[in-house]
Design a protein around this motif. Structure first.
Motif, PDB file in Angstrom:
ATOM      1  N   THR A  34       0.826  -1.205   0.000  1.00 33.82           N
ATOM      2  CA  THR A  34       0.000   0.000   0.000  1.00 33.82           C
ATOM      3  C   THR A  34       0.862   1.257   0.000  1.00 33.82           C
ATOM      4  O   THR A  34       1.997   1.257   0.469  1.00 33.82           O
ATOM      5  CB  THR A  34      -0.931   0.051   1.234  1.00 33.82           C
ATOM      6  N   VAL A  35       0.280   2.328  -0.519  1.00 36.84           N
ATOM      7  CA  VAL A  35       0.842   3.673  -0.429  1.00 36.84           C
ATOM      8  C   VAL A  35      -0.291   4.568   0.049  1.00 36.84           C
ATOM      9  O   VAL A  35      -1.404   4.502  -0.479  1.00 36.84           O
ATOM     10  CB  VAL A  35       1.361   4.188  -1.796  1.00 36.84           C
ATOM     11  N   LYS A  36      -0.019   5.382   1.048  1.00 36.81           N
ATOM     12  CA  LYS A  36      -1.016   6.329   1.552  1.00 36.81           C
ATOM     13  C   LYS A  36      -0.493   7.738   1.356  1.00 36.81           C
ATOM     14  O   LYS A  36       0.635   8.046   1.735  1.00 36.81           O
ATOM     15  CB  LYS A  36      -1.301   6.091   3.036  1.00 36.81           C
ATOM     16  N   HIS A  37      -1.325   8.581   0.779  1.00 38.08           N
ATOM     17  CA  HIS A  37      -0.978   9.986   0.591  1.00 38.08           C
ATOM     18  C   HIS A  37      -1.541  10.793   1.750  1.00 38.08           C
ATOM     19  O   HIS A  37      -2.713  10.658   2.085  1.00 38.08           O
ATOM     20  CB  HIS A  37      -1.552  10.502  -0.732  1.00 38.08           C
ATOM     21  N   ALA A  38      -0.701  11.606   2.365  1.00 36.45           N
ATOM     22  CA  ALA A  38      -1.142  12.477   3.452  1.00 36.45           C
ATOM     23  C   ALA A  38      -1.079  13.926   2.961  1.00 36.45           C
ATOM     24  O   ALA A  38      -0.139  14.309   2.275  1.00 36.45           O
ATOM     25  CB  ALA A  38      -0.256  12.298   4.677  1.00 36.45           C
ATOM     26  N   HIS A  39      -2.085  14.705   3.310  1.00 38.17           N
ATOM     27  CA  HIS A  39      -2.120  16.110   2.898  1.00 38.17           C
ATOM     28  C   HIS A  39      -1.518  17.022   3.944  1.00 38.17           C
ATOM     29  O   HIS A  39      -1.647  18.228   3.887  1.00 38.17           O
ATOM     30  CB  HIS A  39      -3.574  16.548   2.644  1.00 38.17           C
ATOM     31  N   HIS A  40      -0.865  16.458   4.926  1.00 44.75           N
ATOM     32  CA  HIS A  40      -0.335  17.248   6.028  1.00 44.75           C
ATOM     33  C   HIS A  40       1.015  16.680   6.425  1.00 44.75           C
ATOM     34  O   HIS A  40       1.415  15.601   5.992  1.00 44.75           O
ATOM     35  CB  HIS A  40      -1.304  17.209   7.213  1.00 44.75           C
ATOM     36  N   SER A  41       1.713  17.396   7.256  1.00 42.82           N
ATOM     37  CA  SER A  41       2.985  16.908   7.753  1.00 42.82           C
ATOM     38  C   SER A  41       2.736  15.698   8.652  1.00 42.82           C
ATOM     39  O   SER A  41       1.750  15.644   9.377  1.00 42.82           O
ATOM     40  CB  SER A  41       3.666  18.022   8.553  1.00 42.82           C
ATOM     41  N   HIS A  54      19.322  11.839  13.711  1.00 43.31           N
ATOM     42  CA  HIS A  54      20.022  11.884  12.417  1.00 43.31           C
ATOM     43  C   HIS A  54      19.326  12.866  11.476  1.00 43.31           C
ATOM     44  O   HIS A  54      19.970  13.706  10.838  1.00 43.31           O
ATOM     45  CB  HIS A  54      20.048  10.507  11.762  1.00 43.31           C
ATOM     46  N   ARG A  55      17.984  12.746  11.366  1.00 41.58           N
ATOM     47  CA  ARG A  55      17.217  13.643  10.497  1.00 41.58           C
ATOM     48  C   ARG A  55      17.297  15.077  10.992  1.00 41.58           C
ATOM     49  O   ARG A  55      17.462  16.009  10.206  1.00 41.58           O
ATOM     50  CB  ARG A  55      15.754  13.206  10.406  1.00 41.58           C
ATOM     51  N   ASP A  56      17.160  15.244  12.295  1.00 44.40           N
ATOM     52  CA  ASP A  56      17.200  16.575  12.892  1.00 44.40           C
ATOM     53  C   ASP A  56      18.545  17.247  12.641  1.00 44.40           C
ATOM     54  O   ASP A  56      18.620  18.464  12.499  1.00 44.40           O
ATOM     55  CB  ASP A  56      16.906  16.464  14.396  1.00 44.40           C
ATOM     56  N   ALA A  57      19.601  16.449  12.555  1.00 43.20           N
ATOM     57  CA  ALA A  57      20.934  16.988  12.301  1.00 43.20           C
ATOM     58  C   ALA A  57      21.122  17.389  10.841  1.00 43.20           C
ATOM     59  O   ALA A  57      22.060  18.117  10.515  1.00 43.20           O
ATOM     60  CB  ALA A  57      21.998  15.963  12.690  1.00 43.20           C
ATOM     61  N   GLU A  61      18.300  11.328   4.050  1.00 49.42           N
ATOM     62  CA  GLU A  61      17.656  10.031   4.211  1.00 49.42           C
ATOM     63  C   GLU A  61      18.232   9.310   5.422  1.00 49.42           C
ATOM     64  O   GLU A  61      19.430   9.402   5.697  1.00 49.42           O
ATOM     65  CB  GLU A  61      17.836   9.141   2.972  1.00 49.42           C
ATOM     66  N   VAL A  62      17.349   8.594   6.100  1.00 44.89           N
ATOM     67  CA  VAL A  62      17.744   7.741   7.214  1.00 44.89           C
ATOM     68  C   VAL A  62      17.033   6.407   7.014  1.00 44.89           C
ATOM     69  O   VAL A  62      15.813   6.366   6.867  1.00 44.89           O
ATOM     70  CB  VAL A  62      17.347   8.346   8.584  1.00 44.89           C
ATOM     71  N   LEU A  63      17.799   5.330   6.981  1.00 43.80           N
ATOM     72  CA  LEU A  63      17.229   4.001   6.861  1.00 43.80           C
ATOM     73  C   LEU A  63      17.425   3.294   8.199  1.00 43.80           C
ATOM     74  O   LEU A  63      18.533   3.256   8.729  1.00 43.80           O
ATOM     75  CB  LEU A  63      17.913   3.217   5.743  1.00 43.80           C
ATOM     76  N   ILE A  64      16.333   2.769   8.737  1.00 43.95           N
ATOM     77  CA  ILE A  64      16.375   2.015   9.985  1.00 43.95           C
ATOM     78  C   ILE A  64      16.109   0.566   9.632  1.00 43.95           C
ATOM     79  O   ILE A  64      15.188   0.266   8.868  1.00 43.95           O
ATOM     80  CB  ILE A  64      15.283   2.490  10.964  1.00 43.95           C
ATOM     81  N   THR A  65      16.894  -0.340  10.186  1.00 45.16           N
ATOM     82  CA  THR A  65      16.711  -1.746   9.868  1.00 45.16           C
ATOM     83  C   THR A  65      16.832  -2.603  11.127  1.00 45.16           C
ATOM     84  O   THR A  65      17.515  -2.227  12.072  1.00 45.16           O
ATOM     85  CB  THR A  65      17.727  -2.207   8.795  1.00 45.16           C
ATOM     86  N   SER A  66      16.119  -3.723  11.109  1.00 45.92           N
ATOM     87  CA  SER A  66      16.202  -4.712  12.185  1.00 45.92           C
ATOM     88  C   SER A  66      15.997  -6.084  11.565  1.00 45.92           C
ATOM     89  O   SER A  66      15.897  -6.209  10.339  1.00 45.92           O
ATOM     90  CB  SER A  66      15.128  -4.447  13.242  1.00 45.92           C
ATOM     91  N   GLU A  75      13.693  13.151   3.813  1.00 41.94           N
ATOM     92  CA  GLU A  75      13.277  14.527   4.069  1.00 41.94           C
ATOM     93  C   GLU A  75      13.287  15.295   2.758  1.00 41.94           C
ATOM     94  O   GLU A  75      14.295  15.311   2.043  1.00 41.94           O
ATOM     95  CB  GLU A  75      14.224  15.197   5.073  1.00 41.94           C
ATOM     96  N   VAL A  76      12.193  15.943   2.435  1.00 46.78           N
ATOM     97  CA  VAL A  76      12.100  16.715   1.195  1.00 46.78           C
ATOM     98  C   VAL A  76      12.968  17.968   1.294  1.00 46.78           C
ATOM     99  O   VAL A  76      13.562  18.394   0.320  1.00 46.78           O
ATOM    100  CB  VAL A  76      10.616  17.053   0.889  1.00 46.78           C
TER     101      VAL A  76
END
Length: 166
Positions: A34-41, A54-57, A61-66, A75-76
């Motif tokens: 699925t893909v969901k489009h959001a009209h807001h942040s 990481h993003r705040d710095a 892109e930040v990839l999290i994996t487990s 981040e645009v």
């Protein structure tokens, strides 16, 4: 990869229906994403977590994996939002990609309509709407209509329409 969408006004029940559809489609052995489009942040991360830091710095892109999942956050940062085709290109190919939202894009979709919301129907202006799912009968509808309480019928329509019905 087949692409099919659900479109409708906020509060119409798109997400509730989509969850039911995904479950029923997966039970049939069809690989579905699925893909969901959001009209807001929106945010899928929390302050204080390493990935948020990481993003705040300033990371684009930040990839999290487990061992059980991975997530890529992009981040645009003032650039244009990605196009529908760019979003789809990021998805791992599956049998069926269900799209929630993206009303303006040119892919087959079912309109989710609840007359009680008082919103106009989308199908007269959108030739990509191929059916309507509603909680009430709709007079003057020139398209197939499905009851929102019958997700199995909607699944059959989607799988037939996309050529995935077996």
């Amino acid at each position: 990869m087949k692409v099919f969408g659900l479109a409708g006004w906020s509060g119409s029940g798109k997400t509730t229906l989509l969850v039911k559809l995904v479950h029923l489609i997966a039970l049939r052995g069809v690989l579905v994403s699925t893909v969901k489009h959001a009209h807001h942040s929106f945010d899928i991360d929390r302050p204080g977590k390493d990935s948020f830091r990481h993003r705040d710095a300033g990371a684009t892109e930040v990839l999290i994996t487990s061992d059980t999942r991975w997530a890529l956050m992009h981040e645009v940062r003032g650039a244009s939002a990605p196009s529908f085709d760019e979003v789809v290109a990021h998805m791992t190919p599956v049998d069926l990609l269900l799209i929630e939202g993206f009303k303006a894009y040119q892919h087959d979709k079912i309109e989710i309509h609840r007359p009680s919301l008082g919103k106009p129907m989308l199908w007269p202006q959108d030739p990509c709407i191929v059916a309507v799912a509603s909680d009430e009968p709709l007079e003057g509808l020139a398209l197939p209509r499905f009851d929102l309480a019958d997700p199995a019928a909607i699944v059959q329509f989607i799988l037939t329409r996309t050529g995935l019905a077996s």
